[in-house]
Design a protein around this motif. Structure first.
Motif, PDB file in Angstrom:
ATOM      1  N   GLY A   1       0.791  -1.223   0.000  1.00  0.00           N
ATOM      2  CA  GLY A   1       0.000   0.000   0.000  1.00  0.00           C
ATOM      3  C   GLY A   1       0.824   1.275   0.000  1.00  0.00           C
ATOM      4  N   LEU A   2       2.153   1.166   0.103  1.00  0.00           N
ATOM      5  CA  LEU A   2       3.011   2.347   0.091  1.00  0.00           C
ATOM      6  C   LEU A   2       3.566   2.564  -1.310  1.00  0.00           C
ATOM      7  N   ASP A   3       3.655   3.831  -1.724  1.00  0.00           N
ATOM      8  CA  ASP A   3       4.297   4.103  -3.003  1.00  0.00           C
ATOM      9  C   ASP A   3       5.765   4.455  -2.767  1.00  0.00           C
ATOM     10  N   HIS A   4       6.491   4.670  -3.832  1.00  0.00           N
ATOM     11  CA  HIS A   4       7.931   4.921  -3.719  1.00  0.00           C
ATOM     12  C   HIS A   4       8.245   6.169  -2.896  1.00  0.00           C
ATOM     13  N   THR A   5       7.408   7.177  -2.974  1.00  0.00           N
ATOM     14  CA  THR A   5       7.628   8.412  -2.207  1.00  0.00           C
ATOM     15  C   THR A   5       7.548   8.130  -0.716  1.00  0.00           C
ATOM     16  N   GLU A   6       6.537   7.381  -0.309  1.00  0.00           N
ATOM     17  CA  GLU A   6       6.368   7.050   1.115  1.00  0.00           C
ATOM     18  C   GLU A   6       7.510   6.161   1.613  1.00  0.00           C
ATOM     19  N   ILE A   7       7.948   5.237   0.778  1.00  0.00           N
ATOM     20  CA  ILE A   7       9.042   4.348   1.173  1.00  0.00           C
ATOM     21  C   ILE A   7      10.349   5.131   1.300  1.00  0.00           C
ATOM     22  N   LEU A   8      10.632   5.989   0.328  1.00  0.00           N
ATOM     23  CA  LEU A   8      11.851   6.800   0.397  1.00  0.00           C
ATOM     24  C   LEU A   8      11.820   7.747   1.598  1.00  0.00           C
ATOM     25  N   GLN A   9      10.661   8.303   1.884  1.00  0.00           N
ATOM     26  CA  GLN A   9      10.526   9.184   3.047  1.00  0.00           C
ATOM     27  C   GLN A   9      10.801   8.416   4.343  1.00  0.00           C
ATOM     28  N   ALA A  10      10.234   7.217   4.453  1.00  0.00           N
ATOM     29  CA  ALA A  10      10.464   6.390   5.645  1.00  0.00           C
ATOM     30  C   ALA A  10      11.936   6.001   5.745  1.00  0.00           C
TER      31      ALA A  10
END
Length: 168
Positions: free
Chosen positions: A124-133
């Motif tokens: 459910g996470l996109d690349h932006t959310e993963i990179l932010q995390a």
């Protein structure tokens, strides 16, 4: 597979199915040995309770058999079931050389700092959310990050167990 089928398969088959969820043999043995379960909730609660007892050495062993987030070539060493789980979990990650480069750089910085790979429940996470995390977690100390990794690995294992036993 449904819960009734899971309860009735051999211990070896159950352990193999559970190893696709997370490669921690003690966890697979304990769950397999405690069958039958009355409900999916009963199974998941027991699996979660057992996951809370994982040692850091067990977690590191499991991480060593886990692909990097966003890395496709690492999936060659996974079983077909593990590839299906991983593809489903990372389905929202858009593929481009820019994103791949950012994930690789972040992964390498994380591994250099902590000595193990970055792990996140990506469903459910996109690349932006993963990179932010990833960037946020690079600010953590080792002890905090180990707690987060344990929690994330547990969530991934329970998600995969749900999918495997629900037949999804």
């Amino acid at each position: 597979m449904n819960l009734n089928e899971f309860n009735q398969i051999s211990a070896q088959q159950a352990q193999q199915l559970l190893m696709h969820c997370v490669q921690i043999p003690r966890w697979t043995d304990e769950i397999s040995s405690d069958r039958p379960f009355i409900s999916l909730d009963d199974l998941l609660n027991y699996a979660k309770k057992q996951a809370s007892t994982w040692t850091w050495d067990e977690i590191l062993t499991a991480l060593n058999n886990h692909p990097r987030i966003g890395e496709k070539k690492a999936q060659a060493s996974l079983t077909e079931q593990e590839r299906e789980f991983s593809n489903r979990e990372q389905s929202a990650i858009k593929r481009s050389s820019e994103i791949d480069d950012a994930l690789l750089k972040g992964n390498l910085a994380y591994e250099k700092k902590f000595g193990f790979l970055f792990l996140i429940r990506a469903l459910g996470l996109d690349h932006t959310e993963i990179l932010q995390a990833l960037n946020y977690r690079l600010l953590n100390d080792a002890e905090t990050e180990q707690r987060i990794v344990k929690q994330q690995l547990s969530e991934i294992a329970l998600l995969r167990l749900t999918q495997a036993v629900n037949g999804q």
